[in-house]
Scaffold this active site. Sequence first.
Site, PDB file in Angstrom:
ATOM      1  N   CYS A 110       1.155  -1.347   0.028  1.00 35.71           N
ATOM      2  CA  CYS A 110      -0.090   0.032  -0.362  1.00 35.71           C
ATOM      3  C   CYS A 110       0.390   1.317   0.225  1.00 35.71           C
ATOM      4  O   CYS A 110       1.595   1.118   0.623  1.00 35.71           O
ATOM      5  CB  CYS A 110      -0.891   0.005   1.406  1.00 35.71           C
ATOM      6  SG  CYS A 110      -1.542   1.362   1.486  1.00 35.71           S
ATOM      7  N   HIS A 153      -9.110  -3.582  -2.260  1.00 38.22           N
ATOM      8  CA  HIS A 153      -7.756  -3.153  -1.642  1.00 38.22           C
ATOM      9  C   HIS A 153      -8.850  -1.470  -1.715  1.00 38.22           C
ATOM     10  O   HIS A 153      -8.716  -0.961  -0.528  1.00 38.22           O
ATOM     11  CB  HIS A 153      -7.169  -3.201  -1.606  1.00 38.22           C
ATOM     12  CG  HIS A 153      -5.629  -2.787  -1.849  1.00 38.22           C
ATOM     13  ND1 HIS A 153      -4.614  -2.597  -0.772  1.00 38.22           N
ATOM     14  CD2 HIS A 153      -4.790  -0.801  -1.160  1.00 38.22           C
ATOM     15  CE1 HIS A 153      -4.143  -2.200  -0.316  1.00 38.22           C
ATOM     16  NE2 HIS A 153      -4.397  -1.073  -0.869  1.00 38.22           N
ATOM     17  N   GLU A 154      -8.956  -0.497  -2.279  1.00 39.98           N
ATOM     18  CA  GLU A 154      -9.451   0.346  -2.871  1.00 39.98           C
ATOM     19  C   GLU A 154     -10.277   0.934  -1.689  1.00 39.98           C
ATOM     20  O   GLU A 154     -10.292   2.064  -1.388  1.00 39.98           O
ATOM     21  CB  GLU A 154      -8.527   1.200  -4.554  1.00 39.98           C
ATOM     22  CG  GLU A 154      -7.729   1.096  -5.084  1.00 39.98           C
ATOM     23  CD  GLU A 154      -6.642   0.911  -4.296  1.00 39.98           C
ATOM     24  OE1 GLU A 154      -6.633   2.049  -3.297  1.00 39.98           O
ATOM     25  OE2 GLU A 154      -4.938   0.587  -4.454  1.00 39.98           O
ATOM     26  N   HIS A 157     -10.286   0.917   1.463  1.00 42.28           N
ATOM     27  CA  HIS A 157      -9.648   2.721   1.499  1.00 42.28           C
ATOM     28  C   HIS A 157     -11.094   3.359   2.004  1.00 42.28           C
ATOM     29  O   HIS A 157     -10.658   4.124   2.584  1.00 42.28           O
ATOM     30  CB  HIS A 157      -8.875   3.320   1.076  1.00 42.28           C
ATOM     31  CG  HIS A 157      -7.696   2.919   0.797  1.00 42.28           C
ATOM     32  ND1 HIS A 157      -6.528   3.138   1.795  1.00 42.28           N
ATOM     33  CD2 HIS A 157      -7.031   2.269   0.115  1.00 42.28           C
ATOM     34  CE1 HIS A 157      -5.316   2.132   1.870  1.00 42.28           C
ATOM     35  NE2 HIS A 157      -5.251   2.012   0.498  1.00 42.28           N
TER      36      HIS A 157
END
Length: 193
Positions: A110, A153-154, A157
């Site tokens: 990351c 993953h994004e 966030h």
Amino acid sequence: MITMDDIIREGHPTLRKRAEEVSLPASNEEKEILQKMVEYLIHSQDEETAEKYGLRPGVGLAAPQINVSKRMIAVRTHDHNDELIELGLYNPKIVSHSVETTYLEGGEGCLSVDRMVEGEVPRYARIKVKATTLEGDEITLRLKGFAAIVFQHEIDHLNGIMFYDRIEGNDPHKQSLPPKEVMKLSDDHGPVS
């Protein structure tokens, strides 16, 4: 131009907040931010430019990582057919996913984490994402393999979740996941390498 100086690191409170929806059509400021996020990924994947500006290579970037708590992500990677995916998206949402899970054999990294974090990060093997593009078009993407992992993953966030929150074991920065976010590796999982 976004540089590594603009990317906030783990421990910053914005990374743990649920980002706000973007009211569409997006403002000129939001369009400019999202375009710069896409450009960061392009620059970071170009060896010469990355070296010149000290950019860590990335395949995805979420607005909270540049201290903008809005539901915007940029992705630049290849899908399972080796087709380039280069998108800036508003309000991306996973609308369906496989039962099967997978993980990256080498673990995830990351841009907001400056240390190696080992461990298997369970992710859905296949997902369907709905979002609005930088150009204002509504799209639906069916993703699998590495591209599906990047999108998850994004999107994490945007929900204040760091990848290591999903790894079994103890990490000093790990936080508990909300019950609906807990995911275990399925019996029929395999690594994406």
